[in-house]
Design an enzyme around this catalytic site. Structure first.
Site, PDB file in Angstrom:
ATOM      1  N   HIS A 178       0.843  -1.192   0.000  1.00 41.20           N
ATOM      2  CA  HIS A 178       0.000   0.000   0.000  1.00 41.20           C
ATOM      3  C   HIS A 178       0.883   1.249   0.000  1.00 41.20           C
ATOM      4  O   HIS A 178       2.102   1.159   0.145  1.00 41.20           O
ATOM      5  CB  HIS A 178      -0.923   0.018   1.221  1.00 41.20           C
TER       6      HIS A 178
ATOM      7  N   LYS B 164      -0.764   4.913   4.711  1.00 44.67           N
ATOM      8  CA  LYS B 164      -1.662   3.994   5.404  1.00 44.67           C
ATOM      9  C   LYS B 164      -1.163   3.801   6.828  1.00 44.67           C
ATOM     10  O   LYS B 164       0.020   3.540   7.058  1.00 44.67           O
ATOM     11  CB  LYS B 164      -1.732   2.657   4.659  1.00 44.67           C
TER      12      LYS B 164
END
Length: 233
Positions: free
Chosen positions: A119, A123
């Protein structure tokens, strides 16, 4: 994600956007909404959803960090509002749901399996909800098939190079600028390997799933974990 979801709802002919809420806003009656889409951070999500349930508003949740104790508390809250539906969706991308379904099917055939998720570096939690959910589905399938622990002779790993274990399944999290949401499930057996991979290159890939959740959540009172249950997967 929140901005993208608002745009998707506004573009849908059968839906109406009645409110937008951000950090520090008073949720009040949620603008009289029938369904709330909750896309925040793990520390905020339980209180937001508790407020939705109290107001009798169905909720579609894309925030991760819903541990078993948090889910149990939510079930208790919903018991007092049996008409309210809440969907907790670790992933809204149809391809990601298929990836998890395929991984569960494959899990009983392979001795080795590991999950690698990637990701963007903004995040805040790891592993991703999708990776944790995938690992749990794989572990369940392995137990049903009578498989033992994933083989691993590692006895020395002071820096955690082997990653985390979720239900006994090794899970690795990468955080790289320029990425959105990506995951692969790597299976291994003697003489062969199988890799199942899904990539979301843009958050627009999540919007069909978000809209499906918004349209269907009222028809599923109580708590549902995983959009796949709405799709027959």
């Amino acid at each position: 994600m929140g901005s993208q979801a608002c745009q998707a709802v506004e573009a849908a002919e059968d839906l109406e956007l009645v409110g937008r809420f951000d950090v520090g806003d008073d949720l009040g009656d949620l603008g009289g909404a029938q369904v709330a889409v909750e896309l925040t951070v793990p520390d905020s999500s339980p209180a937001n959803i508790a407020h939705c349930v109290e107001q009798g508003v169905h909720a579609v949740v894309g925030t991760t960090g819903w541990t078993d104790p948090r889910l149990a508390a939510l079930r208790d809250q919903l018991a007092a509002k049996p008409e309210v539906g809440v969907l907790i969706a670790p992933n809204f991308a149809i391809g990601a749901l298929l990836m998890m379904s395929f991984a569960r099917q494959a899990a009983r055939f392979y001795e080795s399996v590991e999950v690698v998720e990637t990701h963007h570096p903004d995040k805040v939690d790891a592993p991703s909800g999708t990776a944790a959910r995938t690992a749990s589905l794989i572990a369940e399938a392995r137990r049903e098939a009578g498989l033992g622990d994933v083989p691993d002779a590692t006895t020395t790993d002071p820096d955690g190079a082997r990653g985390a274990r979720v239900d006994g399944v090794p899970v690795h999290a990468l955080r790289l600028r320029g990425r959105v949401a990506h995951q692969e499930v790597a299976f291994g057996a003697i003489g062969e390997a199988l890799t199942i991979r899904h990539d979301s290159f843009d958050r627009v890939s999540f919007m069909p799933g978000v809209l499906t959740g918004v349209r269907d959540v009222a028809g599923h009172p109580g708590l549902t974990v995983g959009l796949e249950h709405y799709l027959g997967l």
